[in-house]
Write an enzyme that holds these catalytic residues in place. Structure first.
Site, PDB file in Angstrom:
ATOM      1  N   CYS A  20     -23.193  17.148 -33.421  1.00 48.26           N
ATOM      2  CA  CYS A  20     -23.912  17.455 -32.177  1.00 48.26           C
ATOM      3  C   CYS A  20     -24.944  16.387 -31.807  1.00 48.26           C
ATOM      4  O   CYS A  20     -25.429  16.361 -30.686  1.00 48.26           O
ATOM      5  CB  CYS A  20     -24.626  18.801 -32.292  1.00 48.26           C
ATOM      6  SG  CYS A  20     -23.506  20.190 -32.569  1.00 48.26           S
ATOM      7  N   CYS A  32     -23.445 -17.039 -29.594  1.00 48.68           N
ATOM      8  CA  CYS A  32     -24.157 -18.295 -29.847  1.00 48.68           C
ATOM      9  C   CYS A  32     -25.386 -18.078 -30.740  1.00 48.68           C
ATOM     10  O   CYS A  32     -25.741 -18.954 -31.519  1.00 48.68           O
ATOM     11  CB  CYS A  32     -24.556 -18.965 -28.537  1.00 48.68           C
ATOM     12  SG  CYS A  32     -25.587 -17.948 -27.479  1.00 48.68           S
TER      13      CYS A  32
END
Length: 141
Positions: A20, A32
Site C-alpha cells: 500500500c 556524462c
C-alpha cells in the site's frame, strides 16, 4: 531499494502494508556525470554498480557502461582465460586509458577541479600511489 539503506516500519494494525505504500522512484543520473565527472559518492556507487553488473550480470543495453561490453568480452575471449590477466586488462582500460582520455578534455578541468590522474595496476597492488604513470603523470595526486 536505494543507496541510503532505507527501511520501512510495518506494524500490523498500526501502519499500512508494504504493497500500500508508494514506492519512491530511483534517481537517475546523467550519463556524462557518471562516466566523466562524478562529484558525489552516489555517482561513484552508481558507476561501480554498473561496472559490477557489466562484468558479472546478464547483458543489459540499459547499463550506462554497455558500450564497454564488447571490450570486456574481447579481454575474456582468448582460449586460455587467465583471471588475473583479464583483471589487469580491465583495470588498465578503466583506470589508465579512460582516465587519460578524460584528463585530455581540458574544458572540464580548472584550478579548483584538477584532471584525474591515471593509475598503474602494479603500483596500486604494491600500494605505491606516488610513482609516475607511463605518460609522465604522477599517481596519487
Amino acid at each position: 531499494t536505494g543507496h541510503l539503506g532505507q527501511v520501512t516500519v510495518i506494524k500490523k494494525g498500526k501502519t499500512e502494508c508494504y504493497e500500500c505504500q508508494a514506492k519512491p522512484t530511483q534517481k537517475v543520473y546523467p550519463y556524462c556525470t557518471i562516466r566523466s565527472t562524478p562529484e558525489k559518492p552516489v555517482h561513484c556507487l552508481t558507476w561501480a554498480k554498473n561496472l559490477f553488473d557489466l562484468c558479472f550480470g546478464p547483458e543489459d543495453e540499459s547499463n550506462l557502461l554497455a558500450d564497454l561490453a564488447a571490450e570486456m568480452r574481447q579481454f575474456q575471449s582468448s582460449e586460455t582465460v587467465d583471471g588475473e590477466m583479464v583483471g589487469k586488462k580491465i583495470f588498465s582500460a578503466l583506470f589508465m586509458e579512460d582516465i587519460k582520455k578524460q584528463a585530455g578534455l581540458e574544458e572540464l578541468w580548472s584550478d579548483k577541479r584538477p584532471p584525474p590522474t591515471p593509475l598503474v595496476y602494479e603500483d596500486v597492488v604494491k600500494g605505491d600511489m606516488t610513482s609516475k604513470a607511463p605518460d609522465g603523470a604522477i599517481n596519487g595526486q
